[in-house]
Design a protein around this motif. Sequence first.
Motif, PDB file in Angstrom:
ATOM      1  N   MET A 195      43.393 103.621  33.119  1.00 15.92           N
ATOM      2  CA  MET A 195      43.234 101.988  33.334  1.00 15.92           C
ATOM      3  C   MET A 195      41.980 101.521  33.896  1.00 15.92           C
ATOM      4  SD  MET A 195      47.072 100.555  33.748  1.00 15.92           S
ATOM      5  CE  MET A 195      48.476 101.205  32.880  1.00 15.92           C
ATOM      6  N   GLY A 196      41.758 102.194  35.242  1.00 10.95           N
ATOM      7  CA  GLY A 196      40.758 101.725  36.001  1.00 10.95           C
ATOM      8  C   GLY A 196      39.400 101.854  35.313  1.00 10.95           C
ATOM      9  N   GLN A 197      39.279 102.995  34.788  1.00  4.14           N
ATOM     10  CA  GLN A 197      38.035 103.460  34.178  1.00  4.14           C
ATOM     11  C   GLN A 197      37.644 102.488  32.884  1.00  4.14           C
ATOM     12  OE1 GLN A 197      35.645 105.220  35.210  1.00  4.14           O
ATOM     13  NE2 GLN A 197      34.368 105.362  33.320  1.00  4.14           N
ATOM     14  N   ALA A 198      38.712 102.479  32.275  1.00  4.70           N
ATOM     15  CA  ALA A 198      38.570 101.592  30.772  1.00  4.70           C
ATOM     16  C   ALA A 198      38.024 100.354  31.437  1.00  4.70           C
ATOM     17  CB  ALA A 198      39.838 101.529  30.097  1.00  4.70           C
ATOM     18  N   ALA A 247      48.151  92.811  29.702  1.00  2.00           N
ATOM     19  CA  ALA A 247      46.802  93.216  30.265  1.00  2.00           C
ATOM     20  C   ALA A 247      46.953  92.927  31.935  1.00  2.00           C
ATOM     21  CB  ALA A 247      45.670  92.485  29.969  1.00  2.00           C
ATOM     22  N   PRO A 248      47.423  91.623  32.146  1.00  2.00           N
ATOM     23  CA  PRO A 248      47.697  91.119  33.593  1.00  2.00           C
ATOM     24  C   PRO A 248      48.534  92.163  34.352  1.00  2.00           C
ATOM     25  CG  PRO A 248      48.156  89.353  32.234  1.00  2.00           C
ATOM     26  CD  PRO A 248      47.870  90.647  31.313  1.00  2.00           C
ATOM     27  N   ALA A 249      49.654  92.882  33.714  1.00  2.00           N
ATOM     28  CA  ALA A 249      50.457  93.675  34.495  1.00  2.00           C
ATOM     29  C   ALA A 249      49.839  94.990  34.768  1.00  2.00           C
ATOM     30  CB  ALA A 249      51.604  93.983  33.512  1.00  2.00           C
ATOM     31  N   ALA A 250      49.005  95.487  33.634  1.00  2.00           N
ATOM     32  CA  ALA A 250      48.278  96.663  33.808  1.00  2.00           C
ATOM     33  C   ALA A 250      47.207  96.635  35.053  1.00  2.00           C
ATOM     34  CB  ALA A 250      47.559  97.334  32.512  1.00  2.00           C
ATOM     35  N   VAL A 251      46.467  95.369  34.902  1.00  2.00           N
ATOM     36  CA  VAL A 251      45.314  95.370  35.924  1.00  2.00           C
ATOM     37  C   VAL A 251      45.896  95.160  37.186  1.00  2.00           C
ATOM     38  CG1 VAL A 251      43.636  93.657  36.788  1.00  2.00           C
ATOM     39  CG2 VAL A 251      43.977  94.191  34.572  1.00  2.00           C
ATOM     40  N   PHE A 252      47.186  94.622  37.311  1.00  2.00           N
ATOM     41  CA  PHE A 252      47.887  94.503  38.735  1.00  2.00           C
ATOM     42  C   PHE A 252      48.359  95.823  39.153  1.00  2.00           C
ATOM     43  CE2 PHE A 252      51.894  93.364  41.173  1.00  2.00           C
ATOM     44  CZ  PHE A 252      50.975  92.534  42.180  1.00  2.00           C
ATOM     45  N   LEU A 253      48.835  96.748  38.318  1.00  2.00           N
ATOM     46  CA  LEU A 253      48.912  97.914  38.757  1.00  2.00           C
ATOM     47  C   LEU A 253      48.000  98.964  39.264  1.00  2.00           C
ATOM     48  CD1 LEU A 253      51.444  99.151  35.949  1.00  2.00           C
ATOM     49  CD2 LEU A 253      52.078  98.868  38.407  1.00  2.00           C
TER      50      LEU A 253
END
Length: 453
Positions: free
Chosen positions: A228-231, A438-444
């Motif tokens: 996720m972070g790399q993407a 997207a908000p949930a993933a970025v928050f993780l």
Amino acid sequence: MTDINKSQHGEWSSRMAFIMAATGSAVGLGNIWKFPYITGENGGGAFVLVYLLCVLLIGIPIMMAEIMLGRRGRKNPVSTLVTLAKEAAADSKWRYLGGAGILAGFLILSYYSVIAGWATAYILKAFTGSFSGVDATATKAIFDDFIASPMRLIFWHTLFLLATMLIVARGIYDGLEKAVRFMIPALFGVMLLLLAYSMTTSGYFQGLKFLFYPDFSKLNGNSILIAMGQAFFSLGIGMGSVMIYGAYLPKNISIANSSIIIAIADTLFALLAGLVIFPLVFSYGLQPNLGAGLIFETLPIAFGNMPGGWLFGLLFFIMLVFAALSSSIALIEPAVTWLIECKNMSREQACIRSGLTVWVLGFGSVFSFNSWSGFKIFGNTFFELIDYLTANLMLPIGSLAIALFAGWVIKQQHSEQELAIPDQQHYKIWQFLIKYVAPAAVFLVFLDVIGVL
């Protein structure tokens, strides 16, 4: 609104010009070593699959949102958020999101320019045969001697930043667009030449296996967070660059289609980099897990011992500089447009003011590798602190805020109008991804980088 609202800086002449500029913004030094390395360490092909899903479900929706905000506002990120918040009858404090993005790009460039200066210096080293017949001890000595001299690093930092500002000072058509029209095809051309050579090496199939063999035993929750972070970071979202490039996007160009093409090009470049680097690493019995050292300490051994290695080394470091330059012009453009629009400066004055500030701030990173190496702030050198603040804190928070603003603040009729997605069902999918996924993933990702998860 966007039918009559135009950027005072002009527009991209075509969709291809925008795609190349945004691709150049995304493709940088990190693509050359970080993506291949973390792919190999997290399950190879299994990790690539997760990464592609993250690009599709998180990266592309946020990129579409940032481009949409830029095109609808047609100004620098701060003024764009002021305009759009007013249009949506929302709190004017959203302008701080634009300001944070500008600041993040500004801070990133201060150290990015220093590292890009190393790559620029290594072009000369490759050309003069400095790597001929070297071993690991010799390349480490070359690198250590190079970064030990503050004046030497300042010289190359200055040279690279000067090239960046000269391009930006020429404006959209004569500067940014002409530069990326040359650099992006050149980047891929050099990469394909290097790939052709790597395919002839004894380590080519080992490199393929390292990158693409799906080892699901290495895939875990942390691997997914890394993907996720790399993407998210690879696409260059959350720091104003995509927003300001969107401000120059003509109304008749599809945001969705352009975002997908940019994401594909960025991912393709990262995969090609892995196919170039790891066959060389394995062919010469080197270690693939040295991060930045892979470029400046390990790869020169391969270049110094292969037939025609000086030429391949020269091409490789030229490619690195092009990748860095295409990113650096995107990093400083939001600050330049803010100075022009809000401080009534000419483009030349804005470039001088912002360039000099970045140049001076870069001294902190320069000295972090020599004179100030023992000086720590919260356990980090100045360079490490700026890198952590921007990549691990400012960009995740910025992207989270962009997703929330685009999904919950902008009126649906306005996002529908700007995105102009023909199929209503496809628009609903984007809306769901930008509002919830997207908000949930970025928050993780954010919780992971601050050590909560």
